[in-house]
Write a protein that holds these residues in place. Structure first.
Motif, PDB file in Angstrom:
ATOM      1  N   TYR A 197       0.832  -1.196   0.000  1.00 23.11           N
ATOM      2  CA  TYR A 197       0.000   0.000   0.000  1.00 23.11           C
ATOM      3  C   TYR A 197       0.869   1.248   0.000  1.00 23.11           C
ATOM      4  CZ  TYR A 197      -3.493  -3.394   1.553  1.00 23.11           C
ATOM      5  OH  TYR A 197      -4.310  -4.481   1.648  1.00 23.11           O
ATOM      6  N   THR A 198       0.332   2.300  -0.583  1.00 27.13           N
ATOM      7  CA  THR A 198       0.999   3.595  -0.503  1.00 27.13           C
ATOM      8  C   THR A 198       0.876   4.128   0.924  1.00 27.13           C
ATOM      9  OG1 THR A 198      -0.999   4.834  -1.079  1.00 27.13           O
ATOM     10  CG2 THR A 198       0.408   4.067  -2.904  1.00 27.13           C
ATOM     11  N   GLU A 199       1.661   5.149   1.224  1.00 27.01           N
ATOM     12  CA  GLU A 199       1.623   5.742   2.562  1.00 27.01           C
ATOM     13  C   GLU A 199       0.221   6.248   2.894  1.00 27.01           C
ATOM     14  OE1 GLU A 199       2.678   6.904   6.257  1.00 27.01           O
ATOM     15  OE2 GLU A 199       4.108   5.972   4.866  1.00 27.01           O
ATOM     16  N   GLN A 200      -0.422   6.896   1.919  1.00 30.45           N
ATOM     17  CA  GLN A 200      -1.756   7.441   2.156  1.00 30.45           C
ATOM     18  C   GLN A 200      -2.780   6.331   2.369  1.00 30.45           C
ATOM     19  OE1 GLN A 200      -3.154  10.023  -0.940  1.00 30.45           O
ATOM     20  NE2 GLN A 200      -5.184  10.311  -0.016  1.00 30.45           N
ATOM     21  N   HIS A 201      -2.736   5.292   1.527  1.00 31.02           N
ATOM     22  CA  HIS A 201      -3.686   4.183   1.660  1.00 31.02           C
ATOM     23  C   HIS A 201      -3.470   3.445   2.975  1.00 31.02           C
ATOM     24  CE1 HIS A 201      -5.693   0.436  -0.345  1.00 31.02           C
ATOM     25  NE2 HIS A 201      -6.421   0.962   0.623  1.00 31.02           N
ATOM     26  N   PHE A 202      -2.210   3.236   3.344  1.00 31.47           N
ATOM     27  CA  PHE A 202      -1.897   2.547   4.596  1.00 31.47           C
ATOM     28  C   PHE A 202      -2.447   3.326   5.787  1.00 31.47           C
ATOM     29  CE2 PHE A 202       0.699   1.363   8.202  1.00 31.47           C
ATOM     30  CZ  PHE A 202       0.841  -0.012   8.065  1.00 31.47           C
ATOM     31  N   GLN A 203      -2.268   4.652   5.755  1.00 37.59           N
ATOM     32  CA  GLN A 203      -2.735   5.472   6.870  1.00 37.59           C
ATOM     33  C   GLN A 203      -4.263   5.518   6.922  1.00 37.59           C
ATOM     34  OE1 GLN A 203      -0.396   8.936   7.304  1.00 37.59           O
ATOM     35  NE2 GLN A 203      -1.679   9.878   8.867  1.00 37.59           N
ATOM     36  N   GLU A 204      -4.916   5.484   5.755  1.00 42.67           N
ATOM     37  CA  GLU A 204      -6.378   5.445   5.736  1.00 42.67           C
ATOM     38  C   GLU A 204      -6.912   4.149   6.338  1.00 42.67           C
ATOM     39  OE1 GLU A 204      -7.440   6.001   1.695  1.00 42.67           O
ATOM     40  OE2 GLU A 204      -7.118   8.181   1.700  1.00 42.67           O
ATOM     41  N   MET A 205      -6.205   3.057   6.141  1.00 43.25           N
ATOM     42  CA  MET A 205      -6.656   1.763   6.634  1.00 43.25           C
ATOM     43  C   MET A 205      -6.374   1.572   8.113  1.00 43.25           C
ATOM     44  SD  MET A 205      -5.700  -0.920   3.583  1.00 43.25           S
ATOM     45  CE  MET A 205      -6.321  -2.276   4.573  1.00 43.25           C
ATOM     46  N   TYR A 206      -5.191   2.014   8.550  1.00 39.98           N
ATOM     47  CA  TYR A 206      -4.753   1.692   9.911  1.00 39.98           C
ATOM     48  C   TYR A 206      -4.618   2.907  10.823  1.00 39.98           C
ATOM     49  CZ  TYR A 206      -3.578  -2.618   7.477  1.00 39.98           C
ATOM     50  OH  TYR A 206      -3.643  -3.751   6.712  1.00 39.98           O
ATOM     51  N   ARG A 207      -4.851   4.118  10.319  1.00 46.96           N
ATOM     52  CA  ARG A 207      -4.775   5.362  11.089  1.00 46.96           C
ATOM     53  C   ARG A 207      -3.369   5.670  11.586  1.00 46.96           C
ATOM     54  NH1 ARG A 207      -9.059   4.397   9.033  1.00 46.96           N
ATOM     55  NH2 ARG A 207     -11.115   4.821   9.927  1.00 46.96           N
ATOM     56  N   LEU A 208      -2.398   4.917  11.129  1.00 49.41           N
ATOM     57  CA  LEU A 208      -1.005   5.151  11.496  1.00 49.41           C
ATOM     58  C   LEU A 208      -0.171   5.269  10.232  1.00 49.41           C
ATOM     59  CD1 LEU A 208      -0.395   2.512  14.336  1.00 49.41           C
ATOM     60  CD2 LEU A 208      -0.823   4.937  14.626  1.00 49.41           C
ATOM     61  N   SER A 209       0.850   6.091  10.301  1.00 49.41           N
ATOM     62  CA  SER A 209       1.817   6.100   9.209  1.00 49.41           C
ATOM     63  C   SER A 209       2.661   4.829   9.309  1.00 49.41           C
ATOM     64  CB  SER A 209       2.710   7.337   9.299  1.00 49.41           C
ATOM     65  OG  SER A 209       3.511   7.288  10.478  1.00 49.41           O
ATOM     66  N   LYS A 210       3.361   4.529   8.239  1.00 46.65           N
ATOM     67  CA  LYS A 210       4.198   3.319   8.263  1.00 46.65           C
ATOM     68  C   LYS A 210       5.301   3.445   9.312  1.00 46.65           C
ATOM     69  CE  LYS A 210       3.406   2.136   3.408  1.00 46.65           C
ATOM     70  NZ  LYS A 210       4.019   1.881   2.084  1.00 46.65           N
ATOM     71  N   GLU A 211       5.829   4.639   9.469  1.00 40.17           N
ATOM     72  CA  GLU A 211       6.862   4.852  10.489  1.00 40.17           C
ATOM     73  C   GLU A 211       6.297   4.649  11.890  1.00 40.17           C
ATOM     74  OE1 GLU A 211       9.965   8.361  11.983  1.00 40.17           O
ATOM     75  OE2 GLU A 211       8.664   8.671  10.252  1.00 40.17           O
ATOM     76  N   SER A 212       5.092   5.174  12.140  1.00 39.16           N
ATOM     77  CA  SER A 212       4.463   5.000  13.455  1.00 39.16           C
ATOM     78  C   SER A 212       4.143   3.535  13.701  1.00 39.16           C
ATOM     79  CB  SER A 212       3.187   5.839  13.540  1.00 39.16           C
ATOM     80  OG  SER A 212       3.475   7.211  13.425  1.00 39.16           O
TER      81      SER A 212
END
Length: 347
Positions: free
Chosen positions: A44-59
């Motif tokens: 997933y892209t960073e934006q899609h990942f954050q939309e799904m899990y409410r966290l950035s990949k780094e977080s």
């Protein structure tokens, strides 16, 4: 008439077939390949990942490093889910509220609903154990800054936190817990008391009371109330004690009017005059005793007090808290209505 006994035990051939079938199922399970646990981070892209899990990949990586020790298994019995997938499953459930089976299917995992349920429980327990790492009530040295930030919201002074209760819906727990959790609206809930800071960060929370318990009772039995009352009692005693100094200043200015006016001599002489008045004040008290109405001579601060902006002395703050705990703590029992508690306190 002769009857032949009929055995209901399975035949040897059927037992062998059952064993072969079990081995075949185990072989299929062992040959199955799980997706790389880091796949969602690259899929997933960073934006899609954050939309799904409410966290950035780094977080996500940071959170995983904090709780991974509680999620990893020392052995591979039962082919446990890797820790990243466990956290992803729990986060997806938290964010969507989807049925647990759907959560597993969302990630392409051939896992049963009980497995997903256990995973969510395991991750939730790991995070709850670290509650105090993420939710911290401000210290007294941080209070002035919080007062200022709250004042910027709506010009309301001296606010340390906004407190309210919210009912979190749950299913019927059954048994004796059912009526404890049934709220005034007729559905089942946990009544949670939460204190929020000016930046919307949670400062403390109580999550252990059923929906039938009113808001005021939660606060009345909370550690927060006892702490605030101890602080108020300490501050009142501190203010009353400090008031004696202001009363002495008032007496000195009343007896020796020069101290209430501008001293026109040079600084060295002015210091000598002030010390002389202080010495005479004690001399009069020792010879003639205190005046009857000391309160009448109270001298209020006539100079604005500078707010302390330096670093807090840890030893001094520790001793202050010691005084509050030893001399101003409430004698009331720590918890009331023990039978209505739903779990451990997480204040």
């Amino acid at each position: 008439m002769m009857y032949r006994a009929v055995s209901h035990r399975p035949s040897t051939a059927s037992l062998r077939r059952e064993v072969r079938l079990r081995r075949y199922r185990q072989l299929l399970l062992l040959s199955a390949k799980l997706t790389d646990p880091t796949d969602p981070l690259t899929k997933y892209t960073e934006q899609h990942f954050q939309e799904m899990y409410r966290l950035s990949k780094e977080s996500f990586r940071e959170l995983l490093s904090i709780i991974q020790g509680d999620l990893d298994r020392l052995d591979n019995r039962g082919r446990p889910l890797p820790a990243p997938y466990q956290l992803l499953l729990a986060l997806h459930f938290y964010c969507t509220g989807s049925y647990q089976k759907e959560v597993g299917e969302q990630h392409g995992l051939e896992v049963s609903q009980p497995t997903v349920c256990r995973t969510i429980h395991r991750v939730s327990e790991a995070l709850a154990r670290r509650y105090g790492q993420f939710v911290v009530f401000p210290s007294t040295t941080q209070a002035p800054e919080i007062h200022e930030r709250f004042y910027e919201v709506a010009q309301f002074p001296n606010v340390i936190g906004a407190i309210d209760c919210i009912h979190m819906r749950i299913s019927n727990p059954g048994g004796t817990m059912a009526e404890q959790c049934r709220n005034s609206k007729g559905w089942y809930s946990i009544n949670c008391q939460v204190v929020v800071g000016p930046n919307l960060c949670i400062l403390t929370a109580i999550v252990r009371w059923g929906g039938s318990v009113p808001d005021w009772l939660i606060y009345d039995n909370s550690r927060l109330r006892r702490v605030l009352e101890q602080e108020r009692s300490y501050n009142r005693a501190h203010s009353s004690t400090r008031r004696r100094a202001r009363q002495a200043f008032g007496m000195i200015r009343h007896r020796f009017q020069c101290t209430a006016r501008e001293l026109r001599s040079n600084p060295k002489t002015s210091c000598a005059v002030i010390l002389s008045c202080f010495a005479l004040h004690n001399f009069v008290l020792q010879r003639q005793g205190p005046q009857e109405d000391a309160e009448a001579f109270y001298a209020p601060d006539d100079v604005p007090q500078d707010r302390f902006s330096g670093e807090c002395d840890p030893e001094g703050e520790s001793y202050r808290q010691h005084i509050i705990h030893e001399w101003f703590s409430s004698d009331a029992p720590e918890e009331v209505y023990q039978e209505e508690r739903l779990g451990e306190s997480r204040e």
